[in-house]
Scaffold this motif. Structure first.
Motif, PDB file in Angstrom:
ATOM      1  N   GLU A 105       7.477  -7.968 -14.355  1.00 48.18           N
ATOM      2  CA  GLU A 105       7.271  -9.129 -15.225  1.00 48.18           C
ATOM      3  C   GLU A 105       6.007  -9.908 -14.882  1.00 48.18           C
ATOM      4  N   ASN A 106       5.787 -10.207 -13.592  1.00 45.98           N
ATOM      5  CA  ASN A 106       4.611 -11.037 -13.272  1.00 45.98           C
ATOM      6  C   ASN A 106       3.319 -10.222 -13.219  1.00 45.98           C
ATOM      7  N   LYS A 107       3.418  -8.898 -13.113  1.00 44.92           N
ATOM      8  CA  LYS A 107       2.276  -7.977 -13.174  1.00 44.92           C
ATOM      9  C   LYS A 107       1.215  -8.244 -12.111  1.00 44.92           C
ATOM     10  N   ARG A 108       1.575  -8.996 -11.095  1.00 43.16           N
ATOM     11  CA  ARG A 108       0.642  -9.264 -10.009  1.00 43.16           C
ATOM     12  C   ARG A 108       0.391  -7.998  -9.186  1.00 43.16           C
ATOM     13  N   MET A 109      -0.784  -7.961  -8.580  1.00 46.89           N
ATOM     14  CA  MET A 109      -1.157  -6.870  -7.689  1.00 46.89           C
ATOM     15  C   MET A 109      -1.605  -7.475  -6.371  1.00 46.89           C
ATOM     16  N   LEU A 110      -1.563  -6.685  -5.321  1.00 45.85           N
ATOM     17  CA  LEU A 110      -1.990  -7.158  -4.010  1.00 45.85           C
ATOM     18  C   LEU A 110      -2.951  -6.141  -3.411  1.00 45.85           C
ATOM     19  N   TRP A 111      -4.096  -6.633  -2.932  1.00 38.63           N
ATOM     20  CA  TRP A 111      -5.037  -5.804  -2.193  1.00 38.63           C
ATOM     21  C   TRP A 111      -4.708  -5.971  -0.710  1.00 38.63           C
ATOM     22  N   VAL A 112      -4.316  -4.870  -0.076  1.00 38.21           N
ATOM     23  CA  VAL A 112      -4.012  -4.826   1.352  1.00 38.21           C
ATOM     24  C   VAL A 112      -5.105  -3.978   2.000  1.00 38.21           C
ATOM     25  N   PRO A 113      -6.040  -4.617   2.722  1.00 35.92           N
ATOM     26  CA  PRO A 113      -7.178  -3.867   3.250  1.00 35.92           C
ATOM     27  C   PRO A 113      -6.808  -2.983   4.445  1.00 35.92           C
ATOM     28  N   PRO A 114      -7.694  -2.045   4.810  1.00 39.65           N
ATOM     29  CA  PRO A 114      -7.488  -1.268   6.032  1.00 39.65           C
ATOM     30  C   PRO A 114      -7.340  -2.228   7.219  1.00 39.65           C
ATOM     31  N   GLY A 115      -6.529  -1.812   8.189  1.00 40.70           N
ATOM     32  CA  GLY A 115      -6.303  -2.666   9.360  1.00 40.70           C
ATOM     33  C   GLY A 115      -5.053  -3.508   9.251  1.00 40.70           C
ATOM     34  N   PHE A 116      -4.318  -3.335   8.165  1.00 42.82           N
ATOM     35  CA  PHE A 116      -3.087  -4.087   7.932  1.00 42.82           C
ATOM     36  C   PHE A 116      -1.910  -3.131   7.801  1.00 42.82           C
ATOM     37  N   ALA A 117      -0.743  -3.557   8.281  1.00 39.28           N
ATOM     38  CA  ALA A 117       0.499  -2.841   7.990  1.00 39.28           C
ATOM     39  C   ALA A 117       1.020  -3.363   6.666  1.00 39.28           C
ATOM     40  N   HIS A 118       1.767  -2.526   5.965  1.00 43.18           N
ATOM     41  CA  HIS A 118       2.277  -2.889   4.649  1.00 43.18           C
ATOM     42  C   HIS A 118       3.736  -2.482   4.530  1.00 43.18           C
TER      43      HIS A 118
END
Length: 181
Positions: A105-118
């Motif tokens: 519904e909110n259609k948001r996206m997240l950029w998780v750069p290298p060096g991060f756990a997800h």
């Protein structure tokens, strides 16, 4: 697109412009030029992934210590609480996390750069999760930090014990994990 820098400034929330009417909707989920202007990063995405999870499934906290992956993540059906954890020892935000709800519904996206756990936990009956990566999946380099590490202190919006894969249940504590310089 609207680009919002979060508590961890390298992690960026992206809100696409959605055009809708009584027939449905349209939005551009990725445009390399617009993404580079909004994030300051010009990624070379090499792999697209699609997962489906049931309510209560928690995936993560995953990262690759070599062949590091930047990830552009979104949900096309259902709802998840999505989390990124800074694993760069030289960063002033090392060991800190940020999280938010992503949904169809909110259609948001997240950029998780290298060096991060997800990682994410599914909040709806099911959720379909799509993500692009900047490097290929490399099982030999994959690592996992336990979802409830007290040092990180993620506030997962759940009142149940999540369903975990064996590798996630056996994840390391941050203090014992192999991290980035």
């Amino acid at each position: 697109m609207n680009f919002i820098r979060l508590e961890l400034p390298d992690v960026v929330l992206i809100e696409p412009k959605v055009f809708g009417d009584d027939r449905g909707f349209f939005y551009e989920s990725f445009n390399r030029k617009v993404f580079a202007q909004g994030t300051g990063v010009d990624p070379d995405f090499v792999q697209d992934n699609h997962s489906r999870s049931s309510r209560g499934v928690l995936r993560g906290l995953h990262y690759q210590i070599q062949q590091t992956q930047g990830k552009l993540v979104r949900v096309v059906q259902g709802r998840v609480f999505d989390v990124a954890v800074d694993l760069r020892r030289s960063s002033p935000t090392f060991g800190q996390w940020t999280g938010m709800e992503l949904s169809g519904e909110n259609k948001r996206m997240l950029w998780v750069p290298p060096g991060f756990a997800h990682g994410f936990v599914t909040l709806s009956d099911t959720a379909e999760f799509l993500y692009k990566t900047t490097d290929y999946y490399a099982p030999a380099h994959e690592r996992s930090i336990i979802w409830n590490d007290p040092r990180i202190g993620i506030h997962w919006p759940i009142d149940f014990e999540p369903v975990l894969a064996k590798k996630d249940a056996a994840g390391s504590l941050l203090r014992d994990a192999e991290v980035f310089p």
